[in-house]
Write a protein that holds these residues in place. Sequence first.
Motif, PDB file in Angstrom:
ATOM      1  N   ILE A 290     -12.934   3.068   1.704  1.00 56.44           N
ATOM      2  CA  ILE A 290     -11.151   3.639   1.888  1.00 56.44           C
ATOM      3  C   ILE A 290     -10.392   3.499   0.719  1.00 56.44           C
ATOM      4  CG2 ILE A 290      -9.067   3.867   2.749  1.00 56.44           C
ATOM      5  CD1 ILE A 290     -10.017   2.965   5.712  1.00 56.44           C
ATOM      6  N   ARG A 291      -9.748   4.515   0.215  1.00 58.31           N
ATOM      7  CA  ARG A 291      -8.972   4.556  -1.556  1.00 58.31           C
ATOM      8  C   ARG A 291      -7.995   3.960  -1.361  1.00 58.31           C
ATOM      9  NH1 ARG A 291      -6.134   7.468  -5.409  1.00 58.31           N
ATOM     10  NH2 ARG A 291      -6.559   7.170  -7.053  1.00 58.31           N
ATOM     11  N   ARG A 292      -7.183   2.939  -1.554  1.00 61.28           N
ATOM     12  CA  ARG A 292      -5.485   1.952  -1.757  1.00 61.28           C
ATOM     13  C   ARG A 292      -5.129   2.473  -2.741  1.00 61.28           C
ATOM     14  NH1 ARG A 292      -5.927   1.004   3.486  1.00 61.28           N
ATOM     15  NH2 ARG A 292      -7.581   0.189   4.649  1.00 61.28           N
ATOM     16  N   ARG A 293      -3.577   3.064  -3.254  1.00 57.40           N
ATOM     17  CA  ARG A 293      -2.764   2.995  -3.855  1.00 57.40           C
ATOM     18  C   ARG A 293      -1.936   1.993  -3.905  1.00 57.40           C
ATOM     19  NH1 ARG A 293      -4.274   3.469  -9.379  1.00 57.40           N
ATOM     20  NH2 ARG A 293      -1.634   4.500  -9.614  1.00 57.40           N
ATOM     21  N   ARG A 294      -1.985   1.056  -4.758  1.00 59.61           N
ATOM     22  CA  ARG A 294      -1.148  -0.321  -4.357  1.00 59.61           C
ATOM     23  C   ARG A 294      -0.114  -0.304  -5.325  1.00 59.61           C
ATOM     24  NH1 ARG A 294      -2.509  -3.380  -0.879  1.00 59.61           N
ATOM     25  NH2 ARG A 294      -4.969  -3.841   0.262  1.00 59.61           N
TER      26      ARG A 294
ATOM     27  N   VAL B 179       0.616  -1.378   0.272  1.00 57.59           N
ATOM     28  CA  VAL B 179      -0.069   0.005   0.506  1.00 57.59           C
ATOM     29  C   VAL B 179       0.739   1.571  -0.169  1.00 57.59           C
ATOM     30  CG1 VAL B 179      -1.691   1.170   1.378  1.00 57.59           C
ATOM     31  CG2 VAL B 179      -2.097  -1.097   0.732  1.00 57.59           C
TER      32      VAL B 179
ATOM     33  N   THR C 105      -4.914   0.512  -7.915  1.00 56.50           N
ATOM     34  CA  THR C 105      -6.241   0.878  -7.494  1.00 56.50           C
ATOM     35  C   THR C 105      -7.336  -0.196  -6.352  1.00 56.50           C
ATOM     36  OG1 THR C 105      -6.271   3.326  -7.973  1.00 56.50           O
ATOM     37  CG2 THR C 105      -7.659   2.875  -6.403  1.00 56.50           C
TER      38      THR C 105
ATOM     39  N   TYR D 204     -10.411  -0.951  -2.788  1.00 53.64           N
ATOM     40  CA  TYR D 204     -12.017   0.509  -2.386  1.00 53.64           C
ATOM     41  C   TYR D 204     -12.047  -0.925  -0.800  1.00 53.64           C
ATOM     42  CZ  TYR D 204     -12.264   3.765  -5.863  1.00 53.64           C
ATOM     43  OH  TYR D 204     -11.791   4.984  -6.423  1.00 53.64           O
ATOM     44  N   GLU D 205     -11.530  -0.641   0.153  1.00 56.04           N
ATOM     45  CA  GLU D 205     -11.975  -1.022   1.250  1.00 56.04           C
ATOM     46  C   GLU D 205     -13.240  -0.256   1.413  1.00 56.04           C
ATOM     47  OE1 GLU D 205     -10.109  -1.738   5.491  1.00 56.04           O
ATOM     48  OE2 GLU D 205      -8.967  -2.090   3.798  1.00 56.04           O
TER      49      GLU D 205
ATOM     50  N   ASP E 225      -0.576   4.521  -0.486  1.00 54.05           N
ATOM     51  CA  ASP E 225      -1.233   5.835  -0.100  1.00 54.05           C
ATOM     52  C   ASP E 225      -2.650   5.479  -0.048  1.00 54.05           C
ATOM     53  OD1 ASP E 225      -1.746   8.256  -0.299  1.00 54.05           O
ATOM     54  OD2 ASP E 225      -3.085   7.922  -1.545  1.00 54.05           O
ATOM     55  N   SER E 226      -3.014   5.997   1.378  1.00 55.69           N
ATOM     56  CA  SER E 226      -4.990   5.547   1.797  1.00 55.69           C
ATOM     57  C   SER E 226      -5.524   6.400   2.471  1.00 55.69           C
ATOM     58  CB  SER E 226      -4.896   4.209   3.484  1.00 55.69           C
ATOM     59  OG  SER E 226      -4.745   3.055   2.991  1.00 55.69           O
ATOM     60  N   ARG E 227      -6.282   7.263   1.365  1.00 54.83           N
ATOM     61  CA  ARG E 227      -6.986   8.080   2.258  1.00 54.83           C
ATOM     62  C   ARG E 227      -8.874   8.085   1.482  1.00 54.83           C
ATOM     63  NH1 ARG E 227      -5.508  12.539  -2.490  1.00 54.83           N
ATOM     64  NH2 ARG E 227      -3.157  11.284  -1.625  1.00 54.83           N
TER      65      ARG E 227
END
Length: 160
Positions: free
Chosen positions: A25-29, A13, A39, A41-42, A15-17
């Motif tokens: 929550i959007r996570r760039r992986r 991961v 990307t 989403y959680e 970036d998380s925001r």
Amino acid sequence: MRCPFCGNIDTQVKDSRPAEDHVSIRRRRFCPACGGRFTTYERVQLRDLVVIKSNGRREDFDRDKLERSIRIALQKRPIDPERIEQMISGIVRRLESMGETDIPSKTVGEIVMESLARIDTVAYVRFASVYKNFQEADDFDRFVSELRPEDAAANPKPDR
């Protein structure tokens, strides 16, 4: 999270925001094996829902299926994508907060129609045409006339 490009199970991961809808929550992986970026989403899921179809068949609730049907109804309509996402999240929260894990498909359809009616009448009619299984143009005519009963009373249609 498995890399969608190479299948590596060890991604990082970066970036998380919070996502735009503020309910996910959007996570760039990043995948160190192939260098791919993606990307995810959680979302919080309060309970596992099961949809009871009209024929009695049971099917796990699928948020993506709900989203696809709503987006089809809203296709080419001037509705902000963030507003659509908020509506979908609101429908899911409403279904989860009903207190039941088994929900009739009719209930899901009615909630979707109610939500669409508030934001776009064209999308509402489009969704209703599939949901209510319109077979001919007269079905549309009757449905639309029910939307505006004051117009129907003021301007009766001539007999054909």
